[in-house]
Design a protein around this motif. Structure first.
Motif, mmCIF file in Angstrom:
data_model
loop_
_atom_site.group_PDB
_atom_site.id
_atom_site.type_symbol
_atom_site.label_atom_id
_atom_site.label_comp_id
_atom_site.label_asym_id
_atom_site.label_seq_id
_atom_site.Cartn_x
_atom_site.Cartn_y
_atom_site.Cartn_z
ATOM 1 N N LEU A 1 -15.038 -30.977 -31.999
ATOM 2 C CA LEU A 1 -16.416 -30.848 -31.523
ATOM 3 C C LEU A 1 -16.483 -30.681 -30.011
ATOM 4 C CD1 LEU A 1 -18.375 -33.126 -33.998
ATOM 5 C CD2 LEU A 1 -17.586 -30.764 -34.215
ATOM 6 N N GLY A 2 -15.387 -30.977 -29.329
ATOM 7 C CA GLY A 2 -15.318 -30.655 -27.901
ATOM 8 C C GLY A 2 -15.351 -29.151 -27.657
ATOM 9 N N ALA A 3 -14.806 -28.387 -28.593
ATOM 10 C CA ALA A 3 -14.876 -26.919 -28.484
ATOM 11 C C ALA A 3 -16.310 -26.437 -28.670
ATOM 12 C CB ALA A 3 -13.957 -26.270 -29.516
ATOM 13 N N VAL A 4 -17.047 -27.099 -29.560
ATOM 14 C CA VAL A 4 -18.460 -26.731 -29.746
ATOM 15 C C VAL A 4 -19.230 -26.997 -28.452
ATOM 16 C CG1 VAL A 4 -20.562 -27.134 -31.068
ATOM 17 C CG2 VAL A 4 -18.332 -27.177 -32.225
ATOM 18 N N ALA A 5 -18.977 -28.158 -27.835
ATOM 19 C CA ALA A 5 -19.617 -28.441 -26.542
ATOM 20 C C ALA A 5 -19.223 -27.370 -25.524
ATOM 21 C CB ALA A 5 -19.209 -29.828 -26.048
ATOM 22 N N GLY A 6 -17.937 -27.005 -25.512
ATOM 23 C CA GLY A 6 -17.475 -25.963 -24.591
ATOM 24 C C GLY A 6 -18.193 -24.645 -24.805
ATOM 25 N N SER A 7 -18.383 -24.284 -26.070
ATOM 26 C CA SER A 7 -19.049 -23.007 -26.364
ATOM 27 C C SER A 7 -20.502 -23.032 -25.895
ATOM 28 C CB SER A 7 -18.976 -22.701 -27.864
ATOM 29 O OG SER A 7 -19.852 -23.541 -28.600
ATOM 30 N N LYS A 8 -21.065 -24.209 -25.825
ATOM 31 C CA LYS A 8 -22.454 -24.327 -25.392
ATOM 32 C C LYS A 8 -22.566 -24.502 -23.878
ATOM 33 C CE LYS A 8 -24.135 -25.872 -29.856
ATOM 34 N NZ LYS A 8 -24.499 -24.473 -30.137
ATOM 35 N N GLY A 9 -21.422 -24.514 -23.217
ATOM 36 C CA GLY A 9 -21.444 -24.673 -21.759
ATOM 37 C C GLY A 9 -21.789 -26.081 -21.320
ATOM 38 N N VAL A 10 -21.530 -27.048 -22.193
ATOM 39 C CA VAL A 10 -21.801 -28.446 -21.844
ATOM 40 C C VAL A 10 -20.509 -29.113 -21.426
ATOM 41 C CG1 VAL A 10 -22.535 -30.697 -22.700
ATOM 42 C CG2 VAL A 10 -23.761 -28.632 -23.422
ATOM 43 N N LYS A 11 -20.293 -29.246 -20.135
ATOM 44 C CA LYS A 11 -19.143 -30.006 -19.653
ATOM 45 C C LYS A 11 -19.424 -31.503 -19.804
ATOM 46 C CE LYS A 11 -15.461 -31.314 -17.289
ATOM 47 N NZ LYS A 11 -14.104 -31.273 -17.891
ATOM 48 N N ALA A 12 -20.611 -31.904 -19.446
ATOM 49 C CA ALA A 12 -20.940 -33.334 -19.552
ATOM 50 C C ALA A 12 -22.434 -33.523 -19.741
ATOM 51 C CB ALA A 12 -20.481 -34.079 -18.307
ATOM 52 N N ILE A 13 -22.767 -34.533 -20.498
ATOM 53 C CA ILE A 13 -24.144 -35.013 -20.569
ATOM 54 C C ILE A 13 -24.137 -36.391 -19.923
ATOM 55 C CG2 ILE A 13 -26.016 -35.766 -22.072
ATOM 56 C CD1 ILE A 13 -25.079 -33.717 -24.131
ATOM 57 N N VAL A 14 -24.827 -36.494 -18.792
ATOM 58 C CA VAL A 14 -24.891 -37.761 -18.065
ATOM 59 C C VAL A 14 -26.124 -38.528 -18.530
ATOM 60 C CG1 VAL A 14 -25.233 -38.806 -15.798
ATOM 61 C CG2 VAL A 14 -23.642 -36.867 -16.074
ATOM 62 N N LEU A 15 -25.902 -39.778 -18.901
ATOM 63 C CA LEU A 15 -26.991 -40.620 -19.393
ATOM 64 C C LEU A 15 -27.271 -41.679 -18.335
ATOM 65 C CD1 LEU A 15 -25.341 -40.916 -22.892
ATOM 66 C CD2 LEU A 15 -27.442 -39.625 -22.415
ATOM 67 N N ASP A 16 -28.356 -41.498 -17.645
ATOM 68 C CA ASP A 16 -28.693 -42.356 -16.500
ATOM 69 C C ASP A 16 -29.902 -43.208 -16.876
ATOM 70 O OD1 ASP A 16 -29.498 -43.491 -14.131
ATOM 71 O OD2 ASP A 16 -29.254 -41.658 -12.951
ATOM 72 N N ASP A 17 -29.656 -44.491 -17.121
ATOM 73 C CA ASP A 17 -30.743 -45.348 -17.607
ATOM 74 C C ASP A 17 -31.335 -46.204 -16.492
ATOM 75 O OD1 ASP A 17 -28.601 -47.001 -17.233
ATOM 76 O OD2 ASP A 17 -28.875 -48.125 -19.095
ATOM 77 N N ALA A 18 -31.138 -45.771 -15.241
ATOM 78 C CA ALA A 18 -31.686 -46.552 -14.124
ATOM 79 C C ALA A 18 -33.199 -46.709 -14.294
ATOM 80 C CB ALA A 18 -31.378 -45.855 -12.803
ATOM 81 N N GLY A 19 -33.646 -47.922 -14.100
ATOM 82 C CA GLY A 19 -35.086 -48.165 -14.158
ATOM 83 C C GLY A 19 -35.650 -48.270 -15.562
ATOM 84 N N ILE A 20 -34.783 -48.361 -16.550
ATOM 85 C CA ILE A 20 -35.262 -48.475 -17.926
ATOM 86 C C ILE A 20 -34.850 -49.838 -18.465
ATOM 87 C CG2 ILE A 20 -35.169 -47.514 -20.253
ATOM 88 C CD1 ILE A 20 -34.490 -44.848 -19.072
ATOM 89 N N ASP A 21 -35.764 -50.470 -19.111
ATOM 90 C CA ASP A 21 -35.519 -51.814 -19.622
ATOM 91 C C ASP A 21 -34.602 -51.750 -20.839
ATOM 92 O OD1 ASP A 21 -35.728 -54.472 -19.505
ATOM 93 O OD2 ASP A 21 -37.670 -54.601 -20.536
ATOM 94 N N ARG A 22 -33.960 -52.874 -21.160
ATOM 95 C CA ARG A 22 -33.123 -52.895 -22.351
ATOM 96 C C ARG A 22 -33.994 -52.888 -23.597
ATOM 97 N NH1 ARG A 22 -30.255 -58.445 -24.028
ATOM 98 N NH2 ARG A 22 -30.387 -57.275 -25.967
ATOM 99 N N LEU A 23 -33.365 -52.508 -24.692
ATOM 100 C CA LEU A 23 -34.075 -52.475 -25.969
ATOM 101 C C LEU A 23 -34.136 -53.898 -26.531
ATOM 102 C CD1 LEU A 23 -32.252 -49.367 -27.441
ATOM 103 C CD2 LEU A 23 -34.557 -49.432 -26.486
ATOM 104 N N ARG A 24 -35.257 -54.203 -27.160
ATOM 105 C CA ARG A 24 -35.384 -55.552 -27.710
ATOM 106 C C ARG A 24 -35.753 -55.493 -29.192
ATOM 107 N NH1 ARG A 24 -35.188 -58.625 -23.192
ATOM 108 N NH2 ARG A 24 -35.797 -57.505 -21.295
ATOM 109 N N PRO A 25 -35.250 -56.457 -29.928
ATOM 110 C CA PRO A 25 -35.592 -56.490 -31.357
ATOM 111 C C PRO A 25 -37.069 -56.795 -31.553
ATOM 112 C CG PRO A 25 -34.289 -58.417 -30.722
ATOM 113 C CD PRO A 25 -34.300 -57.514 -29.546
#
Lengths: 568, 568
Positions: A186-210
């Motif tokens: 599936l890394g090849a699929v990401a490569g074909s889509k031109g996705v080197k990285a998806i950065v997930l930046d959760d700054a300023g977001i609260d944690r999830l709570r039950p």
């Protein structure tokens, strides 16, 4: 929870609410459902009709033990069928906090991008400055630019080359890019889509709570007790990691050796979980035999392997790596396995497929068994995209075709993990029938109370394992908890109910698992799979494993009953 | 007539009478029937469950014009399905004189053997002394040892390496190993069985004679007149060979260019049949534009291409070679094509698959279009078994997988011959639905009276062509006679009746053709093929051919009606 759609063709994005029929789905159940609903079976895996779906589990973000896993799904360039691969690390948690149960990546492009996701939305930028680098280096650059708090999905050089053995790296809880959505290319699929990285930046977001905190705490507490009481999850995994299996499989004749030939290995003690633990403890320093791959996991089957000076070489050395990069290649040294493992991580390749591919190349006589220097050179060739790297990069099945090799240990084009199917026949059934191709995580039977050498009962054991694991894969939970849960699905259902605030039963989650398997097989039929694909390679039926004294002889009609023609 | 069975595992042989249900079968009808009856669909193509069947035609040996062809069949390592490939040359005639309608090669072995067949029976000897040599050199050695009167089937270095693009060479009427059972990688099957060469030594054996000589002469005379009257077989083929098609396909937008991209080629005049004829005539010497590939053929579509000094470079330069090794690679020089062709012959590879594979590699950017030196180097790499040679040796489909290429012009894993299916849509239907994979000889439609750019009517045209060609392939006749026969099957039947001395009707031979297609598709179903395999690559449906202004848009349901699910 929402779905985030990203068009890599246009570099645009949009959000949508999770459809009601998707609400109870997470992880594998959701990736497979979206692939089934949105990708046509005949799509070219590297074309614009394929989609790459990252979905976290229903419980991901809850910080219940070993419940922070994330799944990725697509049509696989390796198998030609539907694929799901899941991983620990920190990305699932961050994706959850960002509010996305699923991220659906669409379209293709030629250049490589970094997709940055934060509370302010999605930004795209050229990835040129991190291309072609070992993953640890690229990861440090991402941390420097975006902050250490981020997580990411990222492909290595192998994914940039769109190779079949390319996985997708996930940042671990200590900041290294060493957890992998490894299998199925599936890394090849990401490569074909031109996705080197998806950065997930959760700054300023609260944690999830039950939704129901008290009930949630109580249900998780009980689950944790189950894990602690179980000998595997409470003791063996924390002490020895998955490497504790080496002695077991060697005794059973199930250790892959010399391209899945002999079933046992004279140097198995040198690469056992016990030796691994001793070595790590002796060397000390950065090493640890007990290490969690994701926040909050109490099983802690991972490890950090140090060199003699105590400096970290790699993390983790798992049973599969020992089996495929070690005994399967005739390599009986943990230090050598660690170096191969490190390079696999740096270049972003699936260790199982890589070991399988090199094993077939050794069978072809291109390099001798035991030639660790040759194997290292092959990995550098992968990184550089040189011809031998392209050959290995295609995976074991293609190496077999290019060199005219008869013994190629693959099913549906995917390398077998580290269990000889003649000696653990339940896994042979899983290899043969799983919609995922040869994959132990798709239905592990090694802990079943059964004589693994006997043919009888293996189909039922595999079917149970294949259905059970989907429950875990869909919750974001590690399937190592399965033997601790021991079928008490209502106990798991209580965790979910308290977390999402809606009553769920054990029967409902089991039903969801069966439905997932059904649509995965339906997708594969639409991609052209038939019962002919539900077979092991011919020689496993005819050549006796000398260590177990067995061939694979499970009743063919029974096997087919749980394969692509069975789930309808 | 008998069947000769050879076990390469044991180096033993036996004869059996042709079963009564095989009596009317020859060539493709017989190879496919034996493969269907004796090879299980799941067999590994390079394992001991596969068989390699050489069958001459019902008329082979009769010396009726263009009736000396021989077929080889097996499960193909390239397509994974049933395969038949046929060739002119002298082997069919010799095999017939030796009394064998079919030679069935069974078993596998690691070393390479020469199988010598004469009136005294079958002898085996090591082939070590002719291994690894260019085919012309190995052929001279065989002639020196066994006498110039022999014929043979022989694999080149590519077959020794068990590569997917390996064909099987047949001695031509002038003594050179340049006629090929080219397609489907059957040279790799021979390699897996340890068969370097089968020598057919007919010393001391009388020629075959028709049972009813007078009727036979009369029927053949009429057939010969049909061939002479027809503008293609009577004029265009003798003058220009198949290369006469270059102008036609370029005008239609059907010439393969730059990996099947643009449909026409600015240098097409430089590689046309007219230029080919002029060049050969101008240079003189060993060259000739009109040359028979087998004894007694009056069509004489072959040629001998000389260098500027008049010395032979290669034979023959055919349309497919010009299209695949020339325009498809952006190469617009007959001399360059001739050199590539010569090397393909020397190393025993299928020129179509080779050109297709190099085209995909050029699409991947590994070498630029037009780089003839690079292409020559790749062929030397094939010969030596070097990594790039292994990559090319896998064929176009595998090159595509190794380099993550989206545009890969193959069907069922086999390279398209030199007709863009968007511009000659009947051939597109043949590519999609033939049990043989993309193969123009499995149902050529270019001479059909139809607008090749239109979708309507193409399925019927392809179905007719696919059924018709089997009649020729089974009689040992060149299918170029099809337009001259123009459906007058009773005329062909009279030749057969007089030759074998039993009354055969035109309806019966047409019925035999349909049955052959039916069992071929049945074999492919048992090997796992479904309607999903009856498709062109995705991009031919979506990307417009700029020269023809068309995509492939023949009604999908109609197409499927004559594919693997249609023939039941």
């Amino acid at each position: 929870m929402k779905i985030l759609r990203i068009s890599m063709t246009d570099l645009t994005w949009s959000e949508e609410e999770l459809k009601s029929e998707y609400a109870a789905l997470g992880g594998r159940a959701l990736t497979s459902r979206i692939v089934f609903d949105e990708v046509i079976g005949t799509a070219h895996p590297l074309g614009s009709n394929n989609k790459l779906v990252f979905a976290n589990g229903v419980l991901t973000g809850s910080l219940a033990s070993s419940a922070e896993r994330v799944s990725v799904g697509a049509k696989s360039p390796l198998t030609g069928g539907i694929k799901e691969s899941n991983s620990g690390g920190t990305a699932g948690l961050k994706q959850g906090r960002l509010g996305y149960r699923a991220i659906v990546v669409e379209g293709i492009r030629d250049d490589m991008q970094i997709v940055h996701i934060s509370k302010d939305g999605v930004r795209f930028e050229s990835a040129d400055w991190i291309l072609g680098k070992p993953l640890s280096e690229a990861a440090n650059l991402l941390d420097e630019k975006f902050g250490k708090h981020i997580s990411y999905y990222m492909i290595g050089s192998s994914g940039e080359h769109k190779m079949n053995l390319a996985g997708i790296a996930v940042k671990d809880k200590d900041g290294s890019p060493t957890r992998f959505l490894g299998r199925g290319g599936l890394g090849a699929v990401a490569g074909s889509k031109g996705v080197k990285a998806i950065v997930l930046d959760d700054a300023g977001i609260d944690r999830l709570r039950p939704k129901q905190p008290e009930q949630f705490r109580a249900a998780v507490k009980r689950y944790t007790e189950w894990l602690q009481e179980n000998p595997a999850t409470g003791k063996s995994f924390p002490d020895y990691g998955t490497a504790g299996l080496v002695r077991t499989t060697n005794r059973l004749g199930a250790l892959p050796t010399f391209n899945f030939r002999t079933g046992s290995f004279d140097k198995h003690e040198a690469i056992s979980g016990e030796t691994l633990r001793e070595t790590i403890l002796e060397r000390g320093g950065a090493g640890t035999p007990t290490h969690a791959c994701m926040p909050g996991c109490i099983i802690r089957c991972s490890n950090i392997y140090p060199d003699e000076a105590g400096n970290k070489i790699t993390t983790p050395i798992e049973y599969e790596n020992i089996g495929l990069l070690g005994s399967n290649l005739g390599i009986g040294s943990l230090d050598e396995i660690a170096e191969l493992n490190r390079l696999c991580n740096e270049y972003g390749v699936d260790t199982i497929e890589t070991g399988g591919a090199i094993g077939v190349l050794m069978e072809a006589g291109v390099l001798p068994f035991g030639d660790v220097e040759g194997a290292i050179q092959l990995l550098h060739d992968v990184h550089a995209g040189r011809p031998m790297g392209r050959i290995i990069g295609g995976g074991a099945a293609l190496v077999g075709k290019l060199y005219g090799v008869y013994r190629v240990p693959v099913v549906k084009g995917q390398s077998m993990p580290a269990y000889d199917p003649r000696a653990i026949k339940g896994l042979g059934v899983t290899y043969a029938t799983s919609p995922m191709g040869a994959d132990h995580t798709a239905g592990q039977t090694i802990r079943a109370q059964i004589d693994h050498h006997k043919a009888e009962g293996q189909v039922e054991v595999s079917r149970n394992a294949q259905e059970t694991v989907i429950i875990f894969d869909s919750l974001g939970m590690c399937y190592f908890g399965a033997s601790a849960v021991a079928g008490r699905w209502d106990g798991l259902a209580e965790i979910i109910s308290a977390y999402v605030g809606e009553a769920v039963t054990g029967d409902e989650i089991m039903q969801m698992a069966k439905e997932t398997l059904t649509i995965e097989h339906a997708f594969n039929r639409s991609a052209g799979f038939t019962h002919v694909d539900d077979r092991l390679p011919e020689h496993f039926y005819t050549e006796t494993n000398p260590a177990s004294g067995t061939v694979f002889d499970v009743n063919e009609m029974e096997v087919l009953s749980i394969g692509v023609e069975g789930y309808r």
